[in-house]
Write a protein that holds these residues in place. Structure first.
Motif, PDB file in Angstrom:
ATOM      1  N   SER A 256       0.831  -1.200   0.000  1.00  0.00           N
ATOM      2  CA  SER A 256       0.000   0.000   0.000  1.00  0.00           C
ATOM      3  C   SER A 256       0.869   1.254   0.000  1.00  0.00           C
ATOM      4  O   SER A 256       2.063   1.214   0.311  1.00  0.00           O
ATOM      5  N   SER A 257       0.242   2.374  -0.310  1.00  0.00           N
ATOM      6  CA  SER A 257       0.965   3.636  -0.432  1.00  0.00           C
ATOM      7  C   SER A 257       1.613   4.073   0.867  1.00  0.00           C
ATOM      8  O   SER A 257       2.614   4.807   0.856  1.00  0.00           O
ATOM      9  N   SER A 258       1.082   3.642   2.007  1.00  0.00           N
ATOM     10  CA  SER A 258       1.625   4.066   3.303  1.00  0.00           C
ATOM     11  C   SER A 258       3.036   3.557   3.538  1.00  0.00           C
ATOM     12  O   SER A 258       3.778   4.132   4.351  1.00  0.00           O
ATOM     13  N   GLU A 259       3.432   2.491   2.853  1.00  0.00           N
ATOM     14  CA  GLU A 259       4.769   1.945   3.056  1.00  0.00           C
ATOM     15  C   GLU A 259       5.845   2.803   2.401  1.00  0.00           C
ATOM     16  O   GLU A 259       6.864   3.110   3.006  1.00  0.00           O
ATOM     17  N   GLY A 260       5.640   3.159   1.169  1.00  0.00           N
ATOM     18  CA  GLY A 260       6.649   3.900   0.434  1.00  0.00           C
ATOM     19  C   GLY A 260       7.680   2.954  -0.169  1.00  0.00           C
ATOM     20  O   GLY A 260       7.894   1.844   0.336  1.00  0.00           O
TER      21      GLY A 260
END
Length: 368
Positions: A21-25
């Motif tokens: 997901s985008s929250s990981e980077g």
């Protein structure tokens, strides 16, 4: 890193579900992928050893490679290097459903005689918690052992426990930089998963001569004393030097869930008709001690509220592991003695692990 010749030899089908997901980077996702590579390097890979599959999930699920795509460690590592970071939301339920419906199919390399394990790595709460619980329940009910690894402070303890097979299959780290701190512990738990599920069904296997582990008693031994005889994880005991003799009448005691006790009386374990005499008792089983024989420990299965059921007797080389985590109650289960000591070495600062060999130890830590 252990060289392949010294790696885990268990026959396991292992599927990694990696949160992308985008929250990981990109940087943290790369650390997550590196963790998987380091993990794989601890195993032997092949048709009679471990097989690996990697699936990433965000808004959609991407199957990076199946269990039968790569048949060597180097092949799996090459596949890991090609894993792509697909950003989006955290739809963990879709990944769990994919593992259940697709990953372990025979056409994708699933083997009927291999232990099936899913390892979920995530850094947050799923976008659809309700469906995540439903899919996790279905996956666990299918016989797959599920390990949940939460990374960072945004994960939900409740959701991790709903995903995992039980609380002993939940691991947490503070951030991606210290994922390596649980690598050896997770490797050890995964490698011995097949053995941990292989439990003797009678208490006193050690009272039978070792010759009862072989023909004509082999079928009986595999069913009733697989751990003692060495049949776990596809193993086989060393053949006896002499032929087995007919055993004398022996009483075998097992625990009937949740608290009743069943006594089995048999004259020839594998070949004669077994007479069953059932008695019920309200007393909690205590440590079995036989003069001149090893001890075994009765281990309660306890949930987070410390509601315990005394329904499992640890094997001869096992202890009852008591595990506590900050803000939660104790959980317990049988585990190899060496594994328990290793877990104590790797436990995080927010928890404790104790290896109990008898009832007195359990009473000290659990108060029961």
């Amino acid at each position: 890193r252990r060289p392949p010749s010294e790696g885990c030899n268990s026959k396991l089908d292992i599927v990694f579900l990696l949160d992308s997901s985008s929250s990981e980077g990109p940087a943290n996702f790369k650390k997550q992928v590196q963790f998987v590579e380091n993990f794989v390097n601890q195993f032997n890979v092949g048709p009679d050893a471990a097989q690996f599959s990697v699936v990433t999930f965000s808004t959609t699920v991407h199957n990076e490679f199946y269990l039968n795509t790569h048949s060597t460690v180097s092949g799996v590592v090459r596949g890991i290097h090609k894993v792509i970071y697909h950003t989006g939301q955290t739809y963990t339920d879709k990944a769990l459903n994919h593992a259940h419906r697709v990953s372990f199919k025979p056409q994708h390399g699933g083997r009927p005689d291999a232990e099936k394990i899913v390892i979920v790595l995530t850094d947050g709460i799923s976008a659809d918690p309700t469906h995540t619980r439903i899919q996790a329940k279905a996956l666990n009910a299918s016989g797959v052992e599920v390990i949940a690894v939460g990374i960072g402070s945004s994960v939900s303890n409740t959701e991790l426990n709903a995903i995992a097979s039980d609380s002993s299959h939940v691991f947490k780290v503070q951030d991606f930089d210290i994922l390596n701190s649980i690598q050896n512990l997770l490797t050890n738990v995964t490698c011995h998963q097949a053995d941990l599920l292989c439990i003797d069904k009678v208490d006193n296997c050690f009272q039978f001569p070792s010759t009862y582990c072989f023909a004509p008693y082999e079928a009986w031994a595999k069913t009733n004393c697989p751990h003692f005889c060495g049949y776990c994880n596809g193993g086989s005991p060393t053949p006896p030097k002499t032929s087995p003799t007919t055993p004398t009448t022996t009483k075998l005691t097992t625990t009937k869930p949740p608290t009743t006790t069943t006594k089995l009386t048999t004259t020839r374990p594998p070949t004669t008709t077994t007479k069953l005499t059932t008695t019920t008792t309200a007393t909690i089983p205590t440590t079995l001690t036989t003069s001149g024989s090893p001890n075994t420990t009765v281990c309660p299965t306890c949930d987070e509220n410390l509601t315990c059921v005394w329904d499992q007797r640890c094997g001869l080389d096992e202890v009852c592991m008591v595990r506590s985590v900050s803000g939660r109650q104790f959980s317990t289960h049988c585990i190899r003695k060496d594994d328990c000591e290793i877990m104590k070495d790797f436990v995080q600062s927010n928890g404790e692990i104790f290896c109990c060999h008898d009832r007195a130890c359990l009473k000290t830590y659990l108060g029961i």
